[in-house]
Write a protein that holds these residues in place. Structure first.
Motif, PDB file in Angstrom:
ATOM      1  N   LEU A  68       0.850  -1.185   0.000  1.00  0.00           N
ATOM      2  CA  LEU A  68       0.000   0.000   0.000  1.00  0.00           C
ATOM      3  C   LEU A  68       0.893   1.245   0.000  1.00  0.00           C
ATOM      4  O   LEU A  68       1.749   1.408   0.860  1.00  0.00           O
ATOM      5  N   ALA A  69       0.692   2.120  -0.966  1.00  0.00           N
ATOM      6  CA  ALA A  69       1.535   3.310  -1.086  1.00  0.00           C
ATOM      7  C   ALA A  69       1.137   4.355  -0.052  1.00  0.00           C
ATOM      8  O   ALA A  69      -0.040   4.727   0.035  1.00  0.00           O
ATOM      9  N   PRO A  70       2.072   4.844   0.760  1.00  0.00           N
ATOM     10  CA  PRO A  70       1.750   5.872   1.755  1.00  0.00           C
ATOM     11  C   PRO A  70       1.266   7.166   1.087  1.00  0.00           C
ATOM     12  O   PRO A  70       1.771   7.573   0.040  1.00  0.00           O
ATOM     13  N   LEU A  71       0.288   7.797   1.738  1.00  0.00           N
ATOM     14  CA  LEU A  71      -0.220   9.105   1.323  1.00  0.00           C
ATOM     15  C   LEU A  71      -0.296   9.982   2.573  1.00  0.00           C
ATOM     16  O   LEU A  71      -1.354  10.107   3.185  1.00  0.00           O
ATOM     17  N   PRO A  72       0.831  10.565   2.991  1.00  0.00           N
ATOM     18  CA  PRO A  72       0.877  11.314   4.254  1.00  0.00           C
ATOM     19  C   PRO A  72      -0.196  12.392   4.326  1.00  0.00           C
ATOM     20  O   PRO A  72      -0.494  13.055   3.328  1.00  0.00           O
ATOM     21  N   ARG A  73      -0.765  12.568   5.539  1.00  0.00           N
ATOM     22  CA  ARG A  73      -1.854  13.529   5.700  1.00  0.00           C
ATOM     23  C   ARG A  73      -1.482  14.696   6.609  1.00  0.00           C
ATOM     24  O   ARG A  73      -2.244  15.655   6.711  1.00  0.00           O
ATOM     25  N   ASP A  74      -0.350  14.612   7.313  1.00  0.00           N
ATOM     26  CA  ASP A  74       0.048  15.708   8.195  1.00  0.00           C
ATOM     27  C   ASP A  74       1.564  15.698   8.350  1.00  0.00           C
ATOM     28  O   ASP A  74       2.265  14.840   7.798  1.00  0.00           O
ATOM     29  N   ILE A  75       2.074  16.652   9.118  1.00  0.00           N
ATOM     30  CA  ILE A  75       3.515  16.806   9.263  1.00  0.00           C
ATOM     31  C   ILE A  75       4.147  15.607   9.962  1.00  0.00           C
ATOM     32  O   ILE A  75       5.310  15.253   9.683  1.00  0.00           O
ATOM     33  N   TYR A  76       3.408  14.962  10.847  1.00  0.00           N
ATOM     34  CA  TYR A  76       3.935  13.753  11.488  1.00  0.00           C
ATOM     35  C   TYR A  76       4.184  12.672  10.448  1.00  0.00           C
ATOM     36  O   TYR A  76       5.279  12.103  10.362  1.00  0.00           O
ATOM     37  N   ASP A  77       3.177  12.381   9.639  1.00  0.00           N
ATOM     38  CA  ASP A  77       3.331  11.363   8.591  1.00  0.00           C
ATOM     39  C   ASP A  77       4.473  11.736   7.645  1.00  0.00           C
ATOM     40  O   ASP A  77       5.291  10.886   7.267  1.00  0.00           O
ATOM     41  N   GLU A  78       4.511  12.996   7.236  1.00  0.00           N
ATOM     42  CA  GLU A  78       5.532  13.442   6.284  1.00  0.00           C
ATOM     43  C   GLU A  78       6.937  13.242   6.835  1.00  0.00           C
ATOM     44  O   GLU A  78       7.831  12.747   6.134  1.00  0.00           O
ATOM     45  N   THR A  79       7.133  13.610   8.092  1.00  0.00           N
ATOM     46  CA  THR A  79       8.483  13.531   8.654  1.00  0.00           C
ATOM     47  C   THR A  79       8.891  12.103   8.984  1.00  0.00           C
ATOM     48  O   THR A  79      10.064  11.742   8.854  1.00  0.00           O
ATOM     49  N   LYS A  80       7.953  11.272   9.404  1.00  0.00           N
ATOM     50  CA  LYS A  80       8.289   9.864   9.648  1.00  0.00           C
ATOM     51  C   LYS A  80       8.658   9.177   8.335  1.00  0.00           C
ATOM     52  O   LYS A  80       9.611   8.385   8.276  1.00  0.00           O
ATOM     53  N   LEU A  81       7.927   9.497   7.275  1.00  0.00           N
ATOM     54  CA  LEU A  81       8.239   8.901   5.975  1.00  0.00           C
ATOM     55  C   LEU A  81       9.584   9.417   5.463  1.00  0.00           C
ATOM     56  O   LEU A  81      10.379   8.646   4.895  1.00  0.00           O
ATOM     57  N   ALA A  82       9.859  10.698   5.656  1.00  0.00           N
ATOM     58  CA  ALA A  82      11.156  11.244   5.251  1.00  0.00           C
ATOM     59  C   ALA A  82      12.294  10.567   6.016  1.00  0.00           C
ATOM     60  O   ALA A  82      13.355  10.270   5.442  1.00  0.00           O
ATOM     61  N   ALA A  83      12.094  10.310   7.300  1.00  0.00           N
ATOM     62  CA  ALA A  83      13.109   9.611   8.084  1.00  0.00           C
ATOM     63  C   ALA A  83      13.297   8.184   7.583  1.00  0.00           C
ATOM     64  O   ALA A  83      14.428   7.674   7.536  1.00  0.00           O
ATOM     65  N   GLU A  84      12.196   7.524   7.217  1.00  0.00           N
ATOM     66  CA  GLU A  84      12.309   6.182   6.629  1.00  0.00           C
ATOM     67  C   GLU A  84      13.213   6.198   5.405  1.00  0.00           C
ATOM     68  O   GLU A  84      14.028   5.286   5.190  1.00  0.00           O
ATOM     69  N   GLU A  85      13.058   7.208   4.568  1.00  0.00           N
ATOM     70  CA  GLU A  85      13.869   7.306   3.358  1.00  0.00           C
ATOM     71  C   GLU A  85      15.346   7.476   3.706  1.00  0.00           C
ATOM     72  O   GLU A  85      16.224   6.887   3.054  1.00  0.00           O
ATOM     73  N   LEU A  86      15.627   8.281   4.718  1.00  0.00           N
ATOM     74  CA  LEU A  86      17.010   8.449   5.156  1.00  0.00           C
ATOM     75  C   LEU A  86      17.596   7.123   5.634  1.00  0.00           C
ATOM     76  O   LEU A  86      18.736   6.781   5.315  1.00  0.00           O
ATOM     77  N   VAL A  87      16.820   6.396   6.409  1.00  0.00           N
ATOM     78  CA  VAL A  87      17.277   5.106   6.931  1.00  0.00           C
ATOM     79  C   VAL A  87      17.536   4.129   5.785  1.00  0.00           C
ATOM     80  O   VAL A  87      18.558   3.433   5.754  1.00  0.00           O
ATOM     81  N   ALA A  88      16.623   4.077   4.830  1.00  0.00           N
ATOM     82  CA  ALA A  88      16.778   3.154   3.706  1.00  0.00           C
ATOM     83  C   ALA A  88      18.017   3.482   2.875  1.00  0.00           C
ATOM     84  O   ALA A  88      18.625   2.587   2.276  1.00  0.00           O
ATOM     85  N   GLY A  89      18.394   4.752   2.839  1.00  0.00           N
ATOM     86  CA  GLY A  89      19.527   5.158   2.022  1.00  0.00           C
ATOM     87  C   GLY A  89      20.855   5.216   2.739  1.00  0.00           C
ATOM     88  O   GLY A  89      21.876   5.520   2.124  1.00  0.00           O
ATOM     89  N   CYS A  90      20.882   4.904   4.029  1.00  0.00           N
ATOM     90  CA  CYS A  90      22.142   5.028   4.773  1.00  0.00           C
ATOM     91  C   CYS A  90      23.065   3.842   4.469  1.00  0.00           C
ATOM     92  O   CYS A  90      22.601   2.767   4.080  1.00  0.00           O
ATOM     93  N   PRO A  91      24.387   4.004   4.617  1.00  0.00           N
ATOM     94  CA  PRO A  91      25.323   2.932   4.283  1.00  0.00           C
ATOM     95  C   PRO A  91      25.254   1.722   5.213  1.00  0.00           C
ATOM     96  O   PRO A  91      25.705   0.633   4.850  1.00  0.00           O
ATOM     97  N   VAL A  92      24.724   1.919   6.419  1.00  0.00           N
ATOM     98  CA  VAL A  92      24.657   0.837   7.396  1.00  0.00           C
ATOM     99  C   VAL A  92      23.444  -0.052   7.114  1.00  0.00           C
ATOM    100  O   VAL A  92      22.386   0.440   6.705  1.00  0.00           O
ATOM    101  N   SER A  93      23.579  -1.351   7.318  1.00  0.00           N
ATOM    102  CA  SER A  93      22.451  -2.266   7.174  1.00  0.00           C
ATOM    103  C   SER A  93      21.293  -1.800   8.049  1.00  0.00           C
ATOM    104  O   SER A  93      21.462  -1.574   9.248  1.00  0.00           O
ATOM    105  N   SER A  94      20.106  -1.650   7.447  1.00  0.00           N
ATOM    106  CA  SER A  94      19.013  -1.033   8.199  1.00  0.00           C
ATOM    107  C   SER A  94      17.683  -1.716   7.932  1.00  0.00           C
ATOM    108  O   SER A  94      17.472  -2.342   6.883  1.00  0.00           O
TER     109      SER A  94
END
Length: 281
Positions: free
Chosen positions: A127-153
């Motif tokens: 299911l594709a996320p569709l953020p509805r507020d700043i909480y959703d937006e920032t948690k999803l942005a943090a997920e992207e950072l984690v997925a892109g970091c060099p450490v196994s995550s």
């Protein structure tokens, strides 16, 4: 050693305790003191991050501003804490030699995608996320950072797990909630499987199947009577209403397949606890 951020909070403390029981040396960091917190400070400050991460093999990141803060704090504060501090932690974790990152996110990131129409929404990782507020937006942005970091995550999107009146918790545990003990167990498993990466829903032991979605939106009571008649009887014995409509079901099958997640503290356990007497949250 494992560093747990947000270690004085409900989820962070549960993870710290479970990791300690699993044999890890735990170092907790939080802005407020707590049983598992040895570093007290704000993660936006690099000296605090480095003190927390020194010699850590694993970073478990739970610290964040949450949905109840929406509207009370500025959007810039959410971005600074949920995104900026996460970026700093990931950079410092990599520089200091951490080998694994576990990020605790939320099923709230699905946002508007959780809104049902003619049937309950089956919420799996497709299911594709569709953020509805700043909480959703920032948690999803943090997920992207984690997925892109060099450490196994790995990221765990946990469903509703905060204290509520028993009747409300029981209803939510039917289809969209999880006990914090199961969250902690999932975290220990995710840390113990270093080759598992990606994002996974973590929810309770729900009794439904994907083919139930249409019926759940029309007559959830009938589906419950078929799937879990003992639960329906227990609801009635407690004087709690049996829901006539459910709008979503969180699916944790991917986590079960990837690292053996098996939630055990579902609605039946809550009902057993309720029958045993007072003392619950």
């Amino acid at each position: 050693m494992v560093t747990v951020t947000g270690s004085s909070g409900r989820v962070g403390a549960a993870l710290a305790e479970a990791l300690d029981a699993a044999g890890w040396v735990v170092r907790g960091v939080d802005r407020i003191p707590g049983r598992w917190t040895s570093v007290v400070g704000d993660l936006r400050n690099r000296p605090v991050r480095r003190a927390a991460l020194e010699s850590a093999d694993v970073l478990v990141h739970t610290a964040a501003l949450h949905a109840p803060h929406v509207g009370r704090l500025a959007d810039e504060e959410f971005r600074a804490v949920n995104v900026g501090a996460t970026a700093g932690l990931l950079d410092d974790a990599d520089r200091l030699g951490a080998r694994r990152v576990l990020y605790i996110s939320s099923t709230s990131v699905y946002g508007h995608a959780l809104e049902s129409t003619d049937r309950a929404v089956w919420v799996d990782e497709q299911l594709a996320p569709l953020p509805r507020d700043i909480y959703d937006e920032t948690k999803l942005a943090a997920e992207e950072l984690v997925a892109g970091c060099p450490v196994s995550s790995v990221t765990l999107r946990i469903s509703r797990c905060f204290p509520e009146p028993l009747s409300v918790r029981a209803r939510h545990l039917l289809h969209r909630a999880v006990d914090v003990a199961d969250v902690a167990a999932a975290g220990v498993l995710a840390v113990a499987h270093p080759t598992v990466t990606g994002r996974f829903n973590i929810s309770g032991p729900h009794p439904f199947h994907r083919e139930d979605c249409l019926a759940l939106s029309r007559d959830a009571g009938a589906v419950l009577a078929e799937r879990v008649p003992d639960v329906v009887r227990a609801f009635r014995d407690q004087g709690w209403p049996v829901p006539d409509r459910l709008d979503r079901v969180y699916d944790s099958t991917a986590a079960a397949n990837a690292f053996g997640y098996r939630p055990v503290r579902g609605v039946r356990q809550l009902l057993r606890d309720a029958a045993d007497g007072p003392g619950l949250e």
